[in-house]
Motif scaffolding. Structure first.
Motif, PDB file in Angstrom:
ATOM      1  N   UNK A 172       0.844  -1.196   0.000  1.00 56.08           N
ATOM      2  CA  UNK A 172       0.000   0.000   0.000  1.00 56.08           C
ATOM      3  C   UNK A 172       0.884   1.252   0.000  1.00 56.08           C
ATOM      4  N   UNK A 173       0.385   2.321  -0.557  1.00 61.60           N
ATOM      5  CA  UNK A 173       1.124   3.588  -0.574  1.00 61.60           C
ATOM      6  C   UNK A 173       1.435   4.044   0.851  1.00 61.60           C
ATOM      7  N   UNK A 174       0.513   3.807   1.786  1.00 63.35           N
ATOM      8  CA  UNK A 174       0.755   4.197   3.185  1.00 63.35           C
ATOM      9  C   UNK A 174       1.945   3.436   3.759  1.00 63.35           C
ATOM     10  N   UNK A 175       2.187   2.232   3.272  1.00 61.07           N
ATOM     11  CA  UNK A 175       3.352   1.459   3.732  1.00 61.07           C
ATOM     12  C   UNK A 175       4.638   2.173   3.342  1.00 61.07           C
ATOM     13  N   UNK A 176       4.711   2.678   2.124  1.00 63.90           N
ATOM     14  CA  UNK A 176       5.895   3.437   1.706  1.00 63.90           C
ATOM     15  C   UNK A 176       6.053   4.686   2.564  1.00 63.90           C
ATOM     16  N   UNK A 177       4.959   5.348   2.857  1.00 65.35           N
ATOM     17  CA  UNK A 177       4.992   6.539   3.717  1.00 65.35           C
ATOM     18  C   UNK A 177       5.556   6.171   5.097  1.00 65.35           C
ATOM     19  N   UNK A 178       5.072   5.084   5.662  1.00 64.46           N
ATOM     20  CA  UNK A 178       5.558   4.642   6.980  1.00 64.46           C
ATOM     21  C   UNK A 178       7.027   4.259   6.925  1.00 64.46           C
ATOM     22  N   UNK A 179       7.429   3.562   5.861  1.00 63.72           N
ATOM     23  CA  UNK A 179       8.840   3.193   5.724  1.00 63.72           C
ATOM     24  C   UNK A 179       9.717   4.440   5.650  1.00 63.72           C
ATOM     25  N   UNK A 180       9.280   5.454   4.896  1.00 66.47           N
ATOM     26  CA  UNK A 180      10.070   6.704   4.807  1.00 66.47           C
ATOM     27  C   UNK A 180      10.220   7.329   6.178  1.00 66.47           C
ATOM     28  N   UNK A 181       9.120   7.400   6.928  1.00 66.29           N
ATOM     29  CA  UNK A 181       9.170   7.998   8.264  1.00 66.29           C
ATOM     30  C   UNK A 181      10.038   7.199   9.226  1.00 66.29           C
ATOM     31  N   UNK A 182      10.128   5.900   9.026  1.00 59.85           N
ATOM     32  CA  UNK A 182      10.937   5.027   9.889  1.00 59.85           C
ATOM     33  C   UNK A 182      12.388   4.948   9.418  1.00 59.85           C
ATOM     34  N   UNK A 183      12.694   5.564   8.284  1.00 60.99           N
ATOM     35  CA  UNK A 183      14.063   5.537   7.769  1.00 60.99           C
ATOM     36  C   UNK A 183      14.435   4.214   7.135  1.00 60.99           C
ATOM     37  N   UNK A 184      13.426   3.476   6.632  1.00 61.62           N
ATOM     38  CA  UNK A 184      13.735   2.228   5.941  1.00 61.62           C
ATOM     39  C   UNK A 184      12.992   2.198   4.613  1.00 61.62           C
ATOM     40  N   UNK A 185      13.114   1.115   3.905  1.00 60.18           N
ATOM     41  CA  UNK A 185      12.473   1.014   2.598  1.00 60.18           C
ATOM     42  C   UNK A 185      13.414   1.468   1.501  1.00 60.18           C
ATOM     43  N   UNK A 186      12.904   1.525   0.280  1.00 64.34           N
ATOM     44  CA  UNK A 186      13.750   1.897  -0.857  1.00 64.34           C
ATOM     45  C   UNK A 186      14.116   3.385  -0.834  1.00 64.34           C
ATOM     46  N   UNK A 187      15.238   3.742  -1.463  1.00 63.53           N
ATOM     47  CA  UNK A 187      15.620   5.154  -1.555  1.00 63.53           C
ATOM     48  C   UNK A 187      14.566   5.942  -2.335  1.00 63.53           C
ATOM     49  N   UNK A 188      14.427   7.210  -1.994  1.00 59.86           N
ATOM     50  CA  UNK A 188      13.458   8.069  -2.669  1.00 59.86           C
ATOM     51  C   UNK A 188      14.057   9.438  -2.913  1.00 59.86           C
ATOM     52  N   UNK A 189      13.361  10.204  -3.735  1.00 61.70           N
ATOM     53  CA  UNK A 189      13.801  11.544  -4.112  1.00 61.70           C
ATOM     54  C   UNK A 189      12.715  12.528  -3.694  1.00 61.70           C
ATOM     55  N   UNK A 190      13.106  13.607  -3.035  1.00 57.20           N
ATOM     56  CA  UNK A 190      12.171  14.684  -2.695  1.00 57.20           C
ATOM     57  C   UNK A 190      12.401  15.835  -3.658  1.00 57.20           C
ATOM     58  N   UNK A 191      11.335  16.236  -4.320  1.00 58.66           N
ATOM     59  CA  UNK A 191      11.372  17.418  -5.186  1.00 58.66           C
ATOM     60  C   UNK A 191      10.294  18.354  -4.667  1.00 58.66           C
ATOM     61  N   UNK A 192      10.716  19.286  -3.845  1.00 57.66           N
ATOM     62  CA  UNK A 192       9.737  20.141  -3.189  1.00 57.66           C
ATOM     63  C   UNK A 192       8.936  19.294  -2.219  1.00 57.66           C
ATOM     64  N   UNK A 193       7.624  19.260  -2.403  1.00 55.07           N
ATOM     65  CA  UNK A 193       6.763  18.454  -1.536  1.00 55.07           C
ATOM     66  C   UNK A 193       6.398  17.118  -2.174  1.00 55.07           C
TER      67      UNK A 193
END
Length: 65
Positions: free
Chosen positions: A20-41
């Motif tokens: 689920x998309x919320x799982x990726x959100x939780x992983x980002x907040x926990x500092x785990x999961x796949x690398x991601x890119x922030x472009x603004x918001x």
């Protein structure tokens, strides 16, 4: 000829990972999961990073002695 996008948004990345998309959100907040890119918001994932991260998750079963 269909071009595969290099950058995927959270919903698209979640679909690739079958979570689920919320799982990726939780992983980002926990500092785990796949690398991601922030472009603004906005948050994006590189398809190659997702494939690499998936490969890193592979584990071999441990045989009982």
């Amino acid at each position: 000829m269909t071009m595969t996008p290099i950058l995927l948004n959270t919903a698209e990345a979640a679909e690739v990972l079958r979570v689920a998309a919320i799982t990726l959100h939780r992983w980002r907040n926990a500092g785990k999961g796949p690398p991601y890119i922030e472009m603004g918001r906005k948050i994006y994932y590189r398809r190659a990073d997702l494939e690499h991260w998936i490969a890193e998750q592979q584990r071999q079963p441990i045989r009982a002695a």
